[in-house]
Design a protein around this motif. Structure first.
Motif, PDB file in Angstrom:
ATOM      1  N   LEU A 180       0.829  -1.213   0.000  1.00 19.72           N
ATOM      2  CA  LEU A 180       0.000   0.000   0.000  1.00 19.72           C
ATOM      3  C   LEU A 180       0.864   1.264   0.000  1.00 19.72           C
ATOM      4  N   GLU A 181       1.918   1.205   0.805  1.00 22.32           N
ATOM      5  CA  GLU A 181       2.805   2.354   0.915  1.00 22.32           C
ATOM      6  C   GLU A 181       3.330   2.789  -0.441  1.00 22.32           C
ATOM      7  N   GLU A 182       3.552   1.803  -1.296  1.00 23.81           N
ATOM      8  CA  GLU A 182       4.173   2.104  -2.581  1.00 23.81           C
ATOM      9  C   GLU A 182       3.159   2.231  -3.712  1.00 23.81           C
ATOM     10  N   HIS A 183       1.904   1.967  -3.381  1.00 18.65           N
ATOM     11  CA  HIS A 183       0.886   2.086  -4.428  1.00 18.65           C
ATOM     12  C   HIS A 183      -0.256   2.913  -3.884  1.00 18.65           C
ATOM     13  N   SER A 184      -0.071   4.211  -3.963  1.00 18.53           N
ATOM     14  CA  SER A 184      -0.990   5.074  -3.233  1.00 18.53           C
ATOM     15  C   SER A 184      -2.364   5.111  -3.879  1.00 18.53           C
ATOM     16  N   ARG A 185      -2.488   4.703  -5.125  1.00 15.24           N
ATOM     17  CA  ARG A 185      -3.830   4.653  -5.702  1.00 15.24           C
ATOM     18  C   ARG A 185      -4.635   3.556  -5.024  1.00 15.24           C
ATOM     19  N   MET A 186      -3.966   2.437  -4.734  1.00  9.87           N
ATOM     20  CA  MET A 186      -4.685   1.376  -4.042  1.00  9.87           C
ATOM     21  C   MET A 186      -4.992   1.803  -2.606  1.00  9.87           C
ATOM     22  N   GLU A 187      -4.020   2.459  -2.008  1.00  3.58           N
ATOM     23  CA  GLU A 187      -4.247   2.945  -0.650  1.00  3.58           C
ATOM     24  C   GLU A 187      -5.439   3.888  -0.618  1.00  3.58           C
ATOM     25  N   ASN A 188      -5.507   4.750  -1.597  1.00  3.57           N
ATOM     26  CA  ASN A 188      -6.595   5.706  -1.656  1.00  3.57           C
ATOM     27  C   ASN A 188      -7.932   5.011  -1.869  1.00  3.57           C
ATOM     28  N   LEU A 189      -7.924   4.002  -2.723  1.00  2.00           N
ATOM     29  CA  LEU A 189      -9.170   3.270  -2.949  1.00  2.00           C
ATOM     30  C   LEU A 189      -9.609   2.553  -1.677  1.00  2.00           C
ATOM     31  N   LEU A 190      -8.652   1.978  -0.976  1.00  2.00           N
ATOM     32  CA  LEU A 190      -8.987   1.304   0.285  1.00  2.00           C
ATOM     33  C   LEU A 190      -9.545   2.310   1.287  1.00  2.00           C
ATOM     34  N   LEU A 191      -8.941   3.497   1.311  1.00  2.00           N
ATOM     35  CA  LEU A 191      -9.460   4.544   2.197  1.00  2.00           C
ATOM     36  C   LEU A 191     -10.902   4.867   1.852  1.00  2.00           C
ATOM     37  N   GLN A 192     -11.180   5.042   0.583  1.00  2.00           N
ATOM     38  CA  GLN A 192     -12.548   5.381   0.184  1.00  2.00           C
ATOM     39  C   GLN A 192     -13.518   4.266   0.551  1.00  2.00           C
ATOM     40  N   ARG A 193     -13.084   3.043   0.361  1.00  2.00           N
ATOM     41  CA  ARG A 193     -13.969   1.919   0.695  1.00  2.00           C
ATOM     42  C   ARG A 193     -14.191   1.825   2.190  1.00  2.00           C
ATOM     43  N   THR A 194     -13.134   2.084   2.942  1.00  2.00           N
ATOM     44  CA  THR A 194     -13.262   2.021   4.392  1.00  2.00           C
ATOM     45  C   THR A 194     -14.207   3.106   4.887  1.00  2.00           C
ATOM     46  N   LEU A 195     -14.097   4.281   4.291  1.00  2.00           N
ATOM     47  CA  LEU A 195     -15.002   5.365   4.660  1.00  2.00           C
ATOM     48  C   LEU A 195     -16.439   4.980   4.344  1.00  2.00           C
ATOM     49  N   ARG A 196     -16.635   4.329   3.218  1.00  2.34           N
ATOM     50  CA  ARG A 196     -17.995   3.915   2.867  1.00  2.34           C
ATOM     51  C   ARG A 196     -18.501   2.844   3.827  1.00  2.34           C
ATOM     52  N   ALA A 197     -17.611   1.926   4.176  1.00  3.56           N
ATOM     53  CA  ALA A 197     -18.005   0.871   5.120  1.00  3.56           C
ATOM     54  C   ALA A 197     -18.366   1.483   6.467  1.00  3.56           C
ATOM     55  N   LEU A 198     -17.637   2.510   6.849  1.00  6.65           N
ATOM     56  CA  LEU A 198     -17.910   3.174   8.120  1.00  6.65           C
ATOM     57  C   LEU A 198     -19.282   3.831   8.092  1.00  6.65           C
ATOM     58  N   LYS A 199     -19.578   4.482   6.991  1.00  4.60           N
ATOM     59  CA  LYS A 199     -20.886   5.120   6.844  1.00  4.60           C
ATOM     60  C   LYS A 199     -21.987   4.061   6.934  1.00  4.60           C
ATOM     61  N   GLU A 200     -21.767   2.980   6.233  1.00  4.89           N
ATOM     62  CA  GLU A 200     -22.714   1.874   6.240  1.00  4.89           C
ATOM     63  C   GLU A 200     -22.910   1.330   7.662  1.00  4.89           C
ATOM     64  N   ALA A 201     -21.823   1.166   8.378  1.00  5.42           N
ATOM     65  CA  ALA A 201     -21.902   0.644   9.751  1.00  5.42           C
ATOM     66  C   ALA A 201     -22.698   1.599  10.631  1.00  5.42           C
ATOM     67  N   ARG A 202     -22.507   2.886  10.405  1.00  5.90           N
ATOM     68  CA  ARG A 202     -23.219   3.863  11.222  1.00  5.90           C
ATOM     69  C   ARG A 202     -24.704   3.848  10.923  1.00  5.90           C
ATOM     70  N   ARG A 203     -25.039   3.714   9.662  1.00  3.70           N
ATOM     71  CA  ARG A 203     -26.444   3.586   9.309  1.00  3.70           C
ATOM     72  C   ARG A 203     -27.046   2.367  10.006  1.00  3.70           C
ATOM     73  N   ARG A 204     -26.277   1.309  10.020  1.00  2.00           N
ATOM     74  CA  ARG A 204     -26.748   0.075  10.629  1.00  2.00           C
ATOM     75  C   ARG A 204     -26.968   0.253  12.134  1.00  2.00           C
ATOM     76  N   MET A 205     -26.179   1.139  12.742  1.00  6.21           N
ATOM     77  CA  MET A 205     -26.368   1.399  14.160  1.00  6.21           C
ATOM     78  C   MET A 205     -27.756   1.981  14.404  1.00  6.21           C
ATOM     79  N   LEU A 206     -28.140   2.903  13.548  1.00  5.19           N
ATOM     80  CA  LEU A 206     -29.496   3.472  13.653  1.00  5.19           C
ATOM     81  C   LEU A 206     -30.528   2.367  13.511  1.00  5.19           C
ATOM     82  N   CYS A 207     -30.329   1.532  12.511  1.00  2.00           N
ATOM     83  CA  CYS A 207     -31.243   0.425  12.263  1.00  2.00           C
ATOM     84  C   CYS A 207     -31.374  -0.473  13.481  1.00  2.00           C
TER      85      CYS A 207
END
Lengths: 235, 235
Positions: free
Chosen positions: A116-143
């Motif tokens: 990841l350190e050497e492939h920042s596009r993948m790192e960035n994609l993982l970050l975006q996915r993690t952020l989305r997963a976090l949002k999803e988890a938070r929605r689920r908390m409401l549920c």
DNA sequence: CCGGGTCCTTGTTCTAGATCAAGGCAACTG
DNA sequence: CAGTTGCCTTGATCTAGAACAAGGACCCGG
């Protein structure tokens, strides 16, 4: 030759790897190893050392949190192209188990972090996915905390139908007003924080109201999507 | 000169910025703007365009998810040095409101995303934090769905005591067996997915059992940490 | 075709926690 | 300092969903 493993990859356009250029793919592939999993088999145990991460190629996995006395809650589901694992964590906080037969493309955690350190596009994609997963988890908390049993079940059905639809699109099929649940009543209960019985009753109620048709245990037909959406209420 | 804003920054060793070298800090500071918030004021509204992100300098914020008909659930709390905001999202999914007076160091979302691209150490730190937040959110799902009222309250008290202790450490104080709750009963209820009345009853029960002492509405003394931990059970 | 899984449904009872209701106690305000 | 307001506690009642219990449908192996 090491790229050959990717040639037939069912998710190479959607997984984390989609962020890599040809040269990156070759390096990455060299670090990966495919692995088949039988339904019911556990891939990662809560408390174990976090040694591997993976991209899911096919099948469905569940991630389970549990209390000391055995109460369980499914805190995440993984579908093809999803990333599984806990980089930067010393040990797994949750147990990951296959709901269906599944295939993984695994990579050791440390080399992955280094990659990841050497492939920042993948790192960035993982970050975006993690952020989305976090949002999803938070929605689920409401549920979990605030919705009624009926709302929970309706919402889950909508999610699963949407998921099935997307998969159908991808593989070129159509019209999945009818689709197969990727899980048992018990798993639905574990996702929604309820009991099997309550899930079953809610489904029966939806069927009685003409919103759904159920054939066999797994096959669902949504007869009145509008009514179903109304029952899901939330957001 | 633009670095002066950071010279007195109370969290520069702990916030995202800690990943930057001197030159990075200067560039970053140029993009940032400090902002004071009054208790009760809302910083981001669910549904609004996601235009800013921020590092929290002081105070406590809550992130709230809500259903269409007004049921609410606090899905996250933010303390000094925490990062707030939703990079890569077009709009805010949740509403963020100050529980106490607070100070933020804000940055426009787009420039921030761009900045991350060029400062991969910060990007990596944000990734690690997001992964940790995700783990935390998943743990909370177990809590919301499967714990009893007593377990929830005990667990929250332990969390808040630990947080208070860490803050005390940082500022050189000691022994926070006694500490102030950073929130009202109502907020505790919103965090735990219960009602004010149930929170209050649980606290009264803990007091009656000699586990806690309550003085005023906010001040708590943990008299029997062992018993409290036993009541929290989970994980 | 039989016996024993696994999974699902349906009925009954029970209870944790929500809801409704009534004060109490500070802290401000004019 | 009387009145208002915000927050908290306590009591009484109600109910959604859990827990318990029983049986049905389906599948698979022998």
């Amino acid at each position: 030759m090491s790229t050959e493993i990717c040639a037939d990859c069912p998710v190479r356009k959607h997984a984390l790897c989609s962020s890599l250029d040809d040269e990156g793919v070759i390096t990455f592939t060299g670090l990966c190893q495919r692995r088949c999993i039988m339904a019911g088999e556990t891939v990662m145990w809560a408390g174990d050392e976090s040694r591997i991460c993976a991209n899911l190629l096919s099948g469905v996995l569940k991630m389970v949190a549990a209390t000391a006395d055995g109460r369980e809650q499914i805190v995440g589901l993984f579908y093809p192209a999803d990333f599984v694992g806990e980089p930067y964590a010393e040990e797994h906080a949750f147990t990951v188990t296959a709901l269906t037969n599944a295939e993984l493309c695994t990579i050791q955690r440390r080399p992955f972090e280094h990659f990841l350190e050497e492939h920042s596009r993948m790192e960035n994609l993982l970050l975006q996915r993690t952020l989305r997963a976090l949002k999803e988890a938070r929605r689920r908390m409401l549920c979990l905390a605030r919705l009624s049993a009926g709302e929970k079940v309706a919402g889950l059905l909508i999610d699963m139908a949407a998921r099935a639809e997307r998969c159908a699109r991808r593989s070129g099929l159509n019209q999945p007003v009818t689709f197969d649940l990727p899980m048992t009543r018990g798993h639905m209960a574990d996702v929604l924080g309820m009991t099997i019985e309550t899930v079953s009753r809610q489904l029966t109620k939806l069927k009685g109201a003409g919103v759904l048709a159920l054939s066999g245990n797994r096959t669902v037909t949504i007869k009145d999507a509008h009514a179903l959406r109304a029952r899901a209420a939330a957001r």
